[in-house]
Design an enzyme around this catalytic site. Structure first.
Site, PDB file in Angstrom:
ATOM      1  N   CYS A 135       0.870  -1.200   0.001  1.00 20.24           N
ATOM      2  CA  CYS A 135       0.037  -0.075   0.058  1.00 20.24           C
ATOM      3  C   CYS A 135       0.869   1.132   0.121  1.00 20.24           C
ATOM      4  CB  CYS A 135      -0.855   0.061   0.951  1.00 20.24           C
ATOM      5  SG  CYS A 135      -2.412   1.297   1.026  1.00 20.24           S
TER       6      CYS A 135
ATOM      7  N   GLU B  82      -1.961  -8.591   4.233  1.00 20.90           N
ATOM      8  CA  GLU B  82      -2.071  -8.660   5.632  1.00 20.90           C
ATOM      9  C   GLU B  82      -3.508  -8.967   6.379  1.00 20.90           C
ATOM     10  OE1 GLU B  82      -3.633  -4.591   5.562  1.00 20.90           O
ATOM     11  OE2 GLU B  82      -1.897  -5.768   4.504  1.00 20.90           O
TER      12      GLU B  82
ATOM     13  N   HIS C  39      -3.921  -5.269   0.142  1.00 19.80           N
ATOM     14  CA  HIS C  39      -3.370  -5.280   1.653  1.00 19.80           C
ATOM     15  C   HIS C  39      -3.546  -6.937   1.802  1.00 19.80           C
ATOM     16  CE1 HIS C  39      -3.668  -1.322   3.451  1.00 19.80           C
ATOM     17  NE2 HIS C  39      -4.323  -1.017   2.195  1.00 19.80           N
TER      18      HIS C  39
END
Length: 303
Positions: free
Chosen positions: A112, A228, A226
């Site tokens: 990001c 994660e 993203h």
């Protein structure tokens, strides 16, 4: 040990140095590394001293996302619009840290905002308002990559579009596919690609979504989405963080860990390594061999 640079965030009337829990958890469980939060410099960075101290502590660096944007002065962009959140202290650390990681063969994974920092650090430029930019030649009409802030988090981080990966690229070798589904929560994006960066993935509208540093001697890669988020349910995220973790352990001089089964969720004890579900082949980063996630992974699931 993986260093994660903080953001400067205002909590009430005071600034705090902070990193989102989801990033810490992914480095801890999906990469199976010890996260170390790096405070940002209050004075100009002394690269000869400050970076040496960071690399004496850290075997790898992970750059997380953030609500703030890279200051456009770093890529000769127009002044930001009123209300745009900036973080000059983070810029002061990360833009130097990125190049130093590659120069010193320290594994680097960026997502990001970190992805945008990577591009700027190598001389690239950014679209400050991606949804207002013209369509990329040869691709579909540009669409809005921002999330609906009124939706639930599960809706905001749901699969938003596909990313097409370069055949024969490092991402394809790690993931075992040339097409994945990803989330999309960004307002800025890569415009001119930085010198020495290789684009390995694009959205249907041509937006750059995955890059690596050409000629890097170890893992030096980034994504615009993203990974994660709910990494424990996402084979793509597991494979990327697993490959990064393997590179960090090699940089630390540690022997590869034996494969383990099971996927640890956000509230489970740290003990199973999602990135180790199927390690079969190896992928080379400029001469160093890293373990690769096997092609038996499913890649049609995203958070």
């Amino acid at each position: 040990m993986v260093g994660i640079p903080c953001d400067v965030k205002m909590l009430g009337p005071h600034p705090f140095h902070a990193v989102g829990e989801k990033y810490i958890a992914a480095v801890d469980s999906a990469a199976d590394c010890q996260p170390v939060l790096l405070p940002l410099p209050r004075a100009p960075l002394n690269e000869d001293v400050d970076l040496d101290e960071i690399f004496a502590l850290c075997d790898g660096i992970f750059l997380p996302g953030s609500h703030s944007n890279v200051h456009p002065s770093h890529y000769d962009g127009p002044d930001p619009r009123e209300g745009v959140l900036l973080d000059p202290q983070r810029d002061a650390l990360t833009l130097s840290l990125i190049r130093a990681c590659v120069d010193r063969a320290v594994p680097l994974f960026v997502v990001c905002r970190g992805f945008q920092e990577l591009n700027v650090a190598y001389g690239g430029t950014l679209f400050q308002h991606l949804e207002e930019s013209e369509a990329e030649k040869g691709y579909a009409t540009r669409f809005d990559h921002r999330e609906d802030k009124n939706a639930s988090l599960d809706e905001q981080y749901a699969a938003a579009h596909k990313v097409m990966l370069e055949t024969g690229g490092t991402f394809e070798r790690i993931l075992g596919t040339t097409e994945i589904d990803v989330n999309s929560l960004h307002g800025q994006g890569v415009n001119r690609v930085g010198e020495g960066l290789l684009v390995e993935g694009r959205a249907p509208d041509g937006t750059v979504e995955a890059m690596r540093v050409a000629g890097a001697k170890t893992f030096a890669m980034g994504v615009q989405w993203h990974p994660e988020w709910h990494y424990w349910d996402n084979p793509v995220s597991q494979a990327l963080f697993g490959a990064f973790g393997d590179a960090v352990r090699e940089a630390a001089g540690m022997a590869p860990e034996p494969p383990r089964t099971g996927i640890s969720g956000p509230d489970e004890n740290h003990g199973s390594h999602p990135g180790d579900a199927a390690k079969e082949n190896q992928v080379s980063y400029g001469g160093q061999q890293q373990q690769q996630a096997g092609n038996t992974r499913r890649t049609d699931q995203v958070a």
